[in-house]
Design an enzyme around this catalytic site. Structure first.
Site, PDB file in Angstrom:
ATOM      1  N   ASP A 225       0.867  -1.169   0.000  1.00 30.16           N
ATOM      2  CA  ASP A 225       0.000   0.000   0.000  1.00 30.16           C
ATOM      3  C   ASP A 225       0.908   1.225   0.000  1.00 30.16           C
ATOM      4  OD1 ASP A 225      -2.204   1.608   0.021  1.00 30.16           O
ATOM      5  OD2 ASP A 225      -3.154   0.659   1.744  1.00 30.16           O
ATOM      6  N   GLU A 573     -17.225  10.567   3.985  1.00 31.28           N
ATOM      7  CA  GLU A 573     -16.750   9.257   4.420  1.00 31.28           C
ATOM      8  C   GLU A 573     -15.778   8.754   3.362  1.00 31.28           C
ATOM      9  OE1 GLU A 573     -19.515   6.001   4.583  1.00 31.28           O
ATOM     10  OE2 GLU A 573     -20.478   6.518   2.692  1.00 31.28           O
TER      11      GLU A 573
END
Length: 833
Positions: A225, A573
């Site tokens: 990542d 969000e």
């Protein structure tokens, strides 16, 4: 290759090696629900919405279209020497198969929900569509992420270290990864930011060597990542190894193959560290070679070193994206994802087109809530308002936003209020365009533009713009300003900062600021914005003093039907983002109800007494308790993609029967859930939550009715079990039904209340009856004990097969279904992990 050349190939921006005929390649590309960040593309519903279809066939078909468009985009952007850049390649960092264990997580919208079986099966179908079925070549390479035990919070994700129990690890957090590796044959895995059992995921030999390669037989490559390799040694992160060079070496030795640096947070891992690690002897040269063999094998299997016309997908051209046929499939997927949560008095489907419709709420005409996060740009986005206008052309439709997501309603700044000069002799603002993100140097272009607006252009990776001029206030009072941008922005009025959100990028912000202005007075205004990638339109919005919810209430009073479209958006969000609003923190939520400004307006409008439909657009569960008690009909639309507005409007009209089912539990509140950072599954998800819930996992209503009969189970000689049930459409409308099979082992300690063991989405004409069959292998019949041992135990297995779980509450009817049991005999059979 030389050591220096090898080190550079181990980063996500791999440069060309001309002397060896190797073109440059950027491994970073996104495809969560369509080709992302590469301009115009077909946008399917957000991942959580696609999971709500419970339809592996549609998932495979959608991913096949997405892979077609990846190939087309790759061809469109390929350089003459074969090089491919940022967001242009064929290595797709999707699917996100982390378990959505807690409704507070902002990135849960990217997942397939809370159940490991549903997640694994949906992901497997998605991967097969992305990668294709050719025995020699990949069409694209999918990436299962984030490995492993990663589902928030976003704040602190670079420092978090999780210690799930052996049972939770084996039963909940790893099964979907195992499925995508062993059954889905995924070509790539992404290791996570967090640590597991004290070891950073990207330095974990337990995860990458013992589990991934030895136990599951993975033969692809592991990408980090972005920034997670740096987490191994960073003092402000996991700090597992304080020496940068040793830290990078630990990652490669454990099994990472390519490092993604995170330019957003300046978390790069330079090739020089790899070179020094080999020279010091802490990174064996053969380990670096092992990584490069895996990486170049992947590029070869993508056909990057072969003539394009020799590949299985040579018929795909650079124009095969965003086609009408692809749009139609996106609409089909959106319709399949809709979940009808409530329908009191059979308000829906509408018996006839209402004469007057009031469309209210912050998401009614919102582009953001069509696409969620990690998205491409639909060429013809259809908002809910657009869909209603198209489906009810003879109705009088009044649209009033009434409220913003978490504050006042926002609309485009009126161009008539903007002036080039203080005398307001000419409308518009002076715009200076820069080919860098920091407004540096001489502008590449200077123009006069009607308003601060930009359609991002693909000429460069980064750009910035400064608009200057004057604002003539149309009325006195307090104004809110925001630039609807994907990256950073600043707004100054009268020389004073109103809002500053220059940001680190990627996650779109919703931050606004306020200032008081006098009617007729002219104020200097300056708006600045920077942008990376191709991410569509951006513009200046405001809230004027007189724009309140009163107009929305009045519109409801004059209407025959009220459609309130609310919920959330990927601007409040999402991934590691800045949101300054009650109930939100760092992209996550601290409250799970409808944001208070929306709840307040909803109640005011409801008090008028008109028939009302609440349409929710969101990527995670909402505790809409008041609405459930008071509003007649509630539709969960998720983030439904480019054609999502048509799907909503056609559902209301009854053009099709809804058959989406919830892939997550909708709880009443957070009071009886464990803490967000607690990764224990105790009292989490439908498997272990002991209290009453608002809407259960697997729940969804229909416009017709179904009956289940003749449940039976046959235990076969090879230890497998075959379950059958008859399902009939007993209503008056053709419809899909999602048949769900749950197993319970109350005879064994520490087991879930029930576990999903199979599902099948079928279509039944009215009056039609069909036998549905589930074949359960040993893994489906197994349970996991507290030591994390998976085994098939003899004893009684109770099963339920129906259109949802066998649960209900006051006001919520249990789904139709039937129950039975069967017995397993013989010795305990321990299964491999």
């Amino acid at each position: 290759m030389t050591l220096e050349e090898k080190a550079h190939q181990a980063g996500h921006t791999a440069p060309a090696v001309p002397r060896l005929g190797i073109p440059a390649y950027n491994w970073w590309n996104e495809g969560l629900h369509g080709v992302a960040r590469a301009g115009v593309a077909t946008v399917f519903p957000q991942a959580i919405g696609m999971a709500a279809t419970w339809d592996t066939d549609r998932m495979h078909e959608s991913a096949t279209i997405i892979s077609d468009e990846f190939r087309a985009k790759y061809l469109e952007t390929l350089q003459p020497d074969g090089s491919s850049g940022f967001y242009q390649g064929l290595t797709v960092w999707s699917p996100n198969i982390n378990i959505f264990r807690d409704p507070r997580w902002g990135r849960g919208q990217e997942t397939y929900g809370e159940d490991p079986l549903l997640t694994g099966e949906i992901a497997k179908a998605f991967i097969s569509g992305l990668q294709g079925n050719d025995p020699k070549y990949y069409k694209t390479i999918a990436t299962s992420k984030h490995y492993a035990v990663h589902s928030g919070p976003e704040q602190g994700r670079h420092q978090q270290d999780f210690y799930p129990t052996p049972k939770d690890l084996e039963e909940t957090y790893l099964p979907a990864f195992r499925t995508t590796v062993r059954d889905g044959k995924v070509g790539s895995i992404m290791c996570a930011y967090n640590a597991l059992y004290g070891v950073p995921a990207c330095a974990s030999q337990f995860l990458m060597e013992e589990k991934l390669r030895k136990q599951w037989g993975f033969d692809g490559y592991v990408v980090t990542d972005c920034g997670s390799a740096a987490n191994i040694y960073r003092e402000d992160a996991l700090a597992y190894e304080t020496d940068r060079v040793n830290g990078v070496a630990l990652g490669f030795i454990a099994g990472m193959d390519v490092i993604c640096g995170d330019y957003r947070n300046n978390l790069t891992t330079e090739p020089e560290q790899i070179i020094e690690a080999v020279q010091r002897g802490v990174l064996p040269a053969e380990i670096l070679d092992r990584a490069l063999v895996r990486l170049f094998t992947a590029r070869m299997k993508l056909g990057m070193f072969d003539p394009y016309e020799s590949l299985p997908w040579a018929d795909i051209t650079k124009s095969d994206f965003d086609t009408p046929e692809h749009h139609a499939k996106s609409l089909e997927m959106a319709k399949a994802s809709m979940v009808l949560l409530k329908n009191e008095g059979d308000l829906l489907p509408l018996k006839s087109a209402p004469r007057r419709i009031a469309v209210l709420g912050p998401n009614a005409d919102s582009f953001d809530t069509l696409v969620g996060n990690y998205y491409g740009t639909p060429s013809d986005p259809v908002t809910v308002l657009d869909g209603i206008r198209a489906r009810f052309p003879d109705s009088e439709i009044e649209y009033i936003q009434g409220t913003g997501l978490v504050g006042a309603p926002e609309v485009d700044v009126d161009p008539a209020a903007l002036c080039v000069d203080a005398a307001c002799s000419r409308q518009g603002l002076t715009a200076e365009h820069f080919d860098n993100r920091n407004l540096e140097g001489t502008p590449s272009e200077t123009t006069v533009e009607e308003r601060p607006y930009v359609q991002w252009r693909s000429a460069g990776r980064e750009s910035s713009i400064r608009w200057t001029g004057f604002l003539k206030a149309p009325e006195s009072g307090t104004y809110n300003f925001r630039f609807a941008s994907e990256n950073g922005y600043r707004v100054y009025v009268d020389g004073k900062p109103v809002v500053e959100e220059w940001g680190v990028g990627d996650a779109p912000s919703i931050l606004s600021g306020s200032t008081t202005l006098e009617a007729g007075k002219v104020y200097p205004i300056r708006v600045e914005s920077w942008q990376r990638g191709q991410r569509g339109e951006q513009w200046l919005v405001w809230n004027r003093p007189g724009d309140t919810g009163e107009r929305a209430v009045e519109a409801a009073r004059n209407a025959d039907l009220v459609i309130f479209v609310g919920g959330l958006s990927a601007r409040i969000e999402g991934e590691e983002m800045r949101v300054e609003a009650d109930g939100f923190a760092g992209g996550d939520r601290t409250k799970i109800g409808l944001p208070k400004p929306q709840e307040d307006l909803l109640q005011q409008v409801h008090a008028i007494g008109k028939p009302m439909v609440l349409v929710l657009m969101n990527g995670s569960a909402l505790a809409v308790n008041w609405a459930d008690e008071n509003v007649s009909a509630i539709v969960e639309a998720w983030y439904p993609g480019g054609s999502g507005g048509h799907a909503v409007a056609q559902l209301l009209a009854g053009d099709y029967s809804p058959a989406g089912r919830l892939p997550v539990t909708f709880y009443h509140d957070l009071d009886d859930l464990p803490g967000f950072t607690d990764y224990s599954m105790e009292n989490r998800t439908y498997k272990y939550h002991k209290g009453e819930v608002l809407y259960p996992f697997g729940y969804g209503l229909s416009y017709t009715s179904f009956a289940y009969s003749n449940p039976s189970a046959a235990v076969n000689a090879n230890g497998t079990v075959t379950v059958t049930v008859d399902v009939a459409n007993t209503g008056a409308m053709d419809s899909d039904e999602v048949v769900q099979l749950y197993l319970s082992r109350s005879d064994l300690p520490d087991q879930p209340i029930r576990s999903l063991a199979g599902f099948d989405r079928i279509h039944l004409a009215k009056g039609e009856k069909r036998t549905v069959t589930f074949d359960l292998d040993e893994r489906a019949l197994s349970t996991v004990d507290v030591q994390g041992v998976r085994a098939v135990h003899p004893g009684t297995v109770n099963f339920w097969v129906g259109g949802g779980q066998p649960v209900s509450r006051p006001g919520l009817t249990q789904a139709p279904g039937a129950s039975e049991s069967f017995r397993l005999t013989g010795a305990i059979r321990v299964l491999p992990k």
